[in-house]
Design a protein around this motif. Structure first.
Motif, PDB file in Angstrom:
ATOM      1  N   UNK A   1       6.382  50.041  38.861  1.00  0.00           N
ATOM      2  CA  UNK A   1       7.442  50.970  39.280  1.00  0.00           C
ATOM      3  C   UNK A   1       8.228  51.498  38.096  1.00  0.00           C
ATOM      4  N   UNK A   2       8.496  50.627  37.135  1.00  0.00           N
ATOM      5  CA  UNK A   2       9.277  51.047  35.973  1.00  0.00           C
ATOM      6  C   UNK A   2       8.479  51.967  35.057  1.00  0.00           C
ATOM      7  N   UNK A   3       7.167  51.730  34.974  1.00  0.00           N
ATOM      8  CA  UNK A   3       6.314  52.626  34.182  1.00  0.00           C
ATOM      9  C   UNK A   3       6.325  54.032  34.776  1.00  0.00           C
ATOM     10  N   UNK A   4       6.202  54.114  36.105  1.00  0.00           N
ATOM     11  CA  UNK A   4       6.270  55.410  36.789  1.00  0.00           C
ATOM     12  C   UNK A   4       7.640  56.061  36.561  1.00  0.00           C
ATOM     13  N   UNK A   5       8.702  55.244  36.658  1.00  0.00           N
ATOM     14  CA  UNK A   5      10.067  55.753  36.575  1.00  0.00           C
ATOM     15  C   UNK A   5      10.408  56.259  35.172  1.00  0.00           C
ATOM     16  N   UNK A   6      10.091  55.452  34.167  1.00  0.00           N
ATOM     17  CA  UNK A   6      10.470  55.840  32.803  1.00  0.00           C
ATOM     18  C   UNK A   6       9.681  57.057  32.332  1.00  0.00           C
ATOM     19  N   UNK A   7       8.431  57.175  32.790  1.00  0.00           N
ATOM     20  CA  UNK A   7       7.620  58.324  32.389  1.00  0.00           C
ATOM     21  C   UNK A   7       8.141  59.617  33.009  1.00  0.00           C
ATOM     22  N   UNK A   8       8.600  59.540  34.256  1.00  0.00           N
ATOM     23  CA  UNK A   8       8.970  60.758  34.980  1.00  0.00           C
ATOM     24  C   UNK A   8      10.457  61.087  34.938  1.00  0.00           C
ATOM     25  N   UNK A   9      11.323  60.067  34.791  1.00  0.00           N
ATOM     26  CA  UNK A   9      12.764  60.319  34.880  1.00  0.00           C
ATOM     27  C   UNK A   9      13.297  61.048  33.653  1.00  0.00           C
ATOM     28  N   UNK A  10      12.824  60.672  32.474  1.00  0.00           N
ATOM     29  CA  UNK A  10      13.317  61.341  31.257  1.00  0.00           C
ATOM     30  C   UNK A  10      12.982  62.832  31.245  1.00  0.00           C
ATOM     31  N   UNK A  11      11.727  63.231  31.565  1.00  0.00           N
ATOM     32  CA  UNK A  11      11.460  64.672  31.664  1.00  0.00           C
ATOM     33  C   UNK A  11      12.227  65.349  32.802  1.00  0.00           C
ATOM     34  N   UNK A  12      12.463  64.610  33.916  1.00  0.00           N
ATOM     35  CA  UNK A  12      13.248  65.190  35.018  1.00  0.00           C
ATOM     36  C   UNK A  12      14.652  65.538  34.538  1.00  0.00           C
ATOM     37  N   UNK A  13      15.226  64.684  33.705  1.00  0.00           N
ATOM     38  CA  UNK A  13      16.548  64.958  33.141  1.00  0.00           C
ATOM     39  C   UNK A  13      16.522  66.233  32.288  1.00  0.00           C
ATOM     40  N   UNK A  14      15.383  66.484  31.620  1.00  0.00           N
ATOM     41  CA  UNK A  14      15.275  67.688  30.785  1.00  0.00           C
ATOM     42  C   UNK A  14      15.229  68.965  31.631  1.00  0.00           C
ATOM     43  N   UNK A  15      15.019  68.838  32.959  1.00  0.00           N
ATOM     44  CA  UNK A  15      15.120  69.988  33.852  1.00  0.00           C
ATOM     45  C   UNK A  15      16.576  70.335  34.165  1.00  0.00           C
ATOM     46  N   UNK A  16      17.465  69.379  33.882  1.00  0.00           N
ATOM     47  CA  UNK A  16      18.890  69.576  34.137  1.00  0.00           C
ATOM     48  C   UNK A  16      19.646  69.829  32.834  1.00  0.00           C
TER      49      UNK A  16
END
Length: 389
Positions: free
Chosen positions: A108-123
């Motif tokens: 779960x953390x591998x999925x989260x760390x990979x996707x959350x940081x780029x998601x923040x770059x959308x904001x």
């Protein structure tokens, strides 16, 4: 109005950063499991190693998955897997049960760390990304430093009829994960459409052929190795040198994360106005001083100072290296993110080596020597960093 809309999007994203911090409970949890099951250092260190092993397997495929279903949906999937991982220990505390829980926590953390940081770059975009990532790490660190306190409370103060002891940590964090799922699910975040066809696995791995990306990748391996290694080993050092019991020694983990939290908060402010490259070298020098303190002193005060120094020094390394990698290849951010998060595999390599070294020397000095190698690499990495504008 635009600023209000920005904050409304940032709140659920930052709550997911808090959820991301749940992975750090593995440090104090492995010490309790070691005590409960009578394990050796090598056997107990399998738990943090197992958590971070899944970053090697899942990070790059997650980068590819983001290209297909989007960043937000990938983060939602990560939260659901994290929820299940926290649910499992509510039903038992056997070796296999904890292995299953920590495995899912790592996935779960591998999925989260990979996707959350780029998601923040959308904001948040541009030169504010490093400071925003650091603020996210600050929120993550709050969950990290609370974990030992919740575990200690469960072990010593929780209602005996609950029968969970230190494992009360899992349902507490599970409730937060559920809140994060609903809040993020209700938040609209616009994502740019992918240009061209998605990258293949081989094309993602081939990015390591870029010398700068490779240097950042190894740097993140060392950062996470130092993070997980200190988180796991600091209590053992206090128990070995000062004769503390596990409840008193668990303060070492909290102290580390208190100073990581302070470092992330102050770092997010400093990085908004100061060169990431300059701040990086200051951070690494603090870690060098910490390693010297650990290896040279047996005083309680000086050991606490050493823990504080490595906590503060290591707090901003990830954000600086991650943002340097993302900004070096702006058109390949999903793939670069997957690769950088694969570097969290360092959290598997370091504890295993530290456990073997400690058992071989019959002392935590062996673990400290492994940590010192990681700090030395970061020191040598400094000249390779680029100035960001």
């Amino acid at each position: 109005m635009k600023e209000k809309s920005l904050y409304l999007k940032l709140i659920p994203v930052m709550l997911v950063f808090f959820t991301m911090g749940f992975v750090d409970l593995v440090g104090i949890a492995s010490n309790y499991v070691k005590l409960d099951l009578g394990l050796t250092d090598s056997e107990a260190n399998i738990f943090p190693s197992l958590v971070f092993f899944w970053f090697l397997i899942f990070s790059v495929p997650t980068g590819m998955l983001m290209n297909k279903i989007g960043r937000k949906k990938t983060v939602m999937l990560s939260l659901i897997v994290t929820f299940v991982s926290l649910l499992i220990p509510c039903f038992g505390d056997g070796y296999v049960v904890m292995l299953a829980s920590f495995s899912l926590l790592g996935i779960g953390n591998a999925l989260m760390q990979t996707s959350l940081n780029p998601l923040l770059s959308n904001i948040i975009t541009g030169d504010k990304l490093a400071s925003s990532l650091t603020f996210g790490q600050f929120v993550k660190a709050i969950a990290s430093f609370l974990a030992p306190y919740i575990a200690m409370w469960g072990a010593t103060q929780a209602i005996p009829s609950l029968g969970m002891g230190w494992r009360v940590l899992f349902p507490v964090y599970m409730v937060v994960a559920v809140i994060a799922i609903f809040l993020l699910g209700a938040t609209h975040i616009k994502e740019e459409a992918l240009e061209g066809k998605p990258s293949t696995f081989a094309e993602c791995i081939a990015l390591l052929g870029n010398p700068f990306i490779l240097l950042m990748f190894i740097g993140i391996m060392c950062h996470v190795g130092i993070d997980v290694g200190t988180n796991t080993t600091a209590p053992k050092i206090l128990m070995e040198r000062l004769g503390m019991d596990i409840h008193a020694a668990s303060f070492a983990t909290s102290l580390y994360f208190i100073f990581r939290t302070i470092g992330c908060l102050t770092g997010s402010l400093i990085l908004a106005h100061w060169s990431p490259k300059k701040f990086f070298v200051v951070s690494v020098v603090l870690m060098v001083a910490s390693m010297a303190g650990f290896l040279l002193f047996d005083s309680k005060v000086l050991l606490y100072v050493s823990i504080a120094l490595v906590g503060y020094g290591n707090s901003n390394v990830f954000s600086i290296l991650f943002s340097q990698a993302l900004l070096s290849m702006p058109q390949r951010q999903n793939e670069v993110s997957g690769l950088m998060i694969m570097g969290l595999f360092g959290g598997t390599v370091f504890p295993l080596l530290m456990g073997v070294a400690s058992d071989a020397l019959h002392s935590q000095t062996g673990a400290l020597l492994v940590l010192a190698v990681g700090v030395l690499y970061l020191l040598l990495l400094f000249p390779k960093l680029r100035e960001q504008h």
